[in-house]
Design a protein around this motif. Sequence first.
Motif, PDB file in Angstrom:
ATOM      1  N   UNK A   1       0.810  -1.231   0.000  1.00 30.82           N
ATOM      2  CA  UNK A   1       0.000   0.000   0.000  1.00 30.82           C
ATOM      3  C   UNK A   1       0.831   1.263   0.000  1.00 30.82           C
ATOM      4  N   UNK A   2       2.053   1.188  -0.542  1.00 34.39           N
ATOM      5  CA  UNK A   2       2.939   2.364  -0.526  1.00 34.39           C
ATOM      6  C   UNK A   2       2.836   3.208  -1.786  1.00 34.39           C
TER       7      UNK A   2
ATOM      8  N   UNK B   1      12.466  11.359  -2.527  1.00 31.98           N
ATOM      9  CA  UNK B   1      11.408  12.023  -1.758  1.00 31.98           C
ATOM     10  C   UNK B   1      10.475  12.793  -2.688  1.00 31.98           C
ATOM     11  N   UNK B   2      11.044  13.455  -3.691  1.00 31.96           N
ATOM     12  CA  UNK B   2      10.206  14.238  -4.608  1.00 31.96           C
ATOM     13  C   UNK B   2       9.272  13.330  -5.399  1.00 31.96           C
ATOM     14  N   UNK B   3       9.797  12.215  -5.872  1.00 32.65           N
ATOM     15  CA  UNK B   3       8.973  11.299  -6.666  1.00 32.65           C
ATOM     16  C   UNK B   3       7.886  10.646  -5.793  1.00 32.65           C
ATOM     17  N   UNK B   4       8.181  10.452  -4.516  1.00 30.16           N
ATOM     18  CA  UNK B   4       7.175   9.838  -3.647  1.00 30.16           C
ATOM     19  C   UNK B   4       6.145  10.840  -3.138  1.00 30.16           C
TER      20      UNK B   4
ATOM     21  N   UNK C   1       4.013   9.773  -5.854  1.00 30.18           N
ATOM     22  CA  UNK C   1       3.455   8.460  -6.198  1.00 30.18           C
ATOM     23  C   UNK C   1       2.751   7.810  -5.017  1.00 30.18           C
ATOM     24  N   UNK C   2       2.825   8.447  -3.846  1.00 25.67           N
ATOM     25  CA  UNK C   2       2.176   7.873  -2.660  1.00 25.67           C
ATOM     26  C   UNK C   2       0.665   7.801  -2.831  1.00 25.67           C
ATOM     27  N   UNK C   3       0.020   6.875  -2.155  1.00 29.45           N
ATOM     28  CA  UNK C   3      -1.450   6.814  -2.231  1.00 29.45           C
ATOM     29  C   UNK C   3      -2.043   8.126  -1.744  1.00 29.45           C
TER      30      UNK C   3
ATOM     31  N   UNK D   1       7.311   5.187 -15.560  1.00 31.05           N
ATOM     32  CA  UNK D   1       7.495   6.639 -15.473  1.00 31.05           C
ATOM     33  C   UNK D   1       8.363   7.007 -14.266  1.00 31.05           C
ATOM     34  N   UNK D   2       8.128   6.334 -13.143  1.00 28.49           N
ATOM     35  CA  UNK D   2       8.931   6.598 -11.941  1.00 28.49           C
ATOM     36  C   UNK D   2      10.403   6.277 -12.212  1.00 28.49           C
ATOM     37  N   UNK D   3      10.648   5.123 -12.842  1.00 30.06           N
ATOM     38  CA  UNK D   3      12.022   4.739 -13.185  1.00 30.06           C
ATOM     39  C   UNK D   3      12.640   5.762 -14.148  1.00 30.06           C
TER      40      UNK D   3
END
Lengths: 185, 185
Positions: A135-136, A175-178, B181-183, A145-147
């Motif tokens: 669930x992350x 951190x920015x991508x997440x 990309x987090x939920x 796209x993330x890669x």
Amino acid sequence: MAPRKQRQILDATLELLAEKGYEGLTIEGVAGRSGVNKTTIYRWWPSKAALLGAALVGAEALEFDPPDTGSLAGDLRGLVEGVARLLTVSPSSDIAVAALGAAVHDPALAEAAKGFFADRFAREAPIFERARERGEIDASADPMLIVDLLAGAVWLRAVFRRLPLDQDFTDRAVALVLHGARPTG
Amino acid sequence: MAPRKQRQILDATLELLAEKGYEGLTIEGVAGRSGVNKTTIYRWWPSKAALLGAALVGAEALEFDPPDTGSLAGDLRGLVEGVARLLTVSPSSDIAVAALGAAVHDPALAEAAKGFFADRFAREAPIFERARERGEIDASADPMLIVDLLAGAVWLRAVFRRLPLDQDFTDRAVALVLHGARPTG
């Protein structure tokens, strides 16, 4: 062809690429280095691009174990560090940068490089499957796209901007991508 | 040197690069095409790399008006579209891809390309200043990192993966960089 003979040919291909660049790489040179007849090499790989494509996908120097740290953030940091090593630490950087640089101008080699990228992505995909199970990651998020955002930024910094790829860069990029650039408050 | 003469030299440099690639670009050829003496060209630009560096920064074909759409999302979409055009639409793609591909192997040209990237970034910076004033971006967000993630993904898709850079890609890349990309739920 015996696997050992094939390994000798592909290793010779990567050595010559690292030493002489793609321009200086020839089937003749690979034959000389590997001790395998030129005609035999041509029978298996019809062109220099096809030969290098096969060598890249099987290259031990480009070997890469997709991280499995228990969290998506940790896995993505491992991924960024892996791409940064690939592009900046010898011998992998000699091979990867020479091949990818030449692929820019050479459509046949670009086709071979596509195979390398597809192979890599297939091995990275489990990172995102595990993140979904935990669930992350949002259901709509696109793993490729993330890669591409992360690996592209590493390429741009390492090869074009020539900026250091340190821990701080890795942490901030992941951190920015997440979390995104929007205000958190 | 008269600005008109300088323009002729730099234009000839870019034309020859687009036609013959960086390998085929020579100061001799630029002299022939521009009608300016080789010695005069060397007096201003001591090397082929320095000459191309100056030509890139001043290139009309690479000209780029940083978008000002009224929102950070709109500006970043414009930025992605601009980089995609630069790398895929002729004549800018002939110039940019040849120069950046060659910069991979050529440290002097890489130094010149750094100048091009720095110049670009200086012109993109106002996008992020306006976003800060509008409260659209976190105080800790790093503008160059945002640009590198987006431009790097465009490079990787256009040049290495050879995947289409369509509206859907643009929208998804910008949304990911803004929201993460987090939920969401």
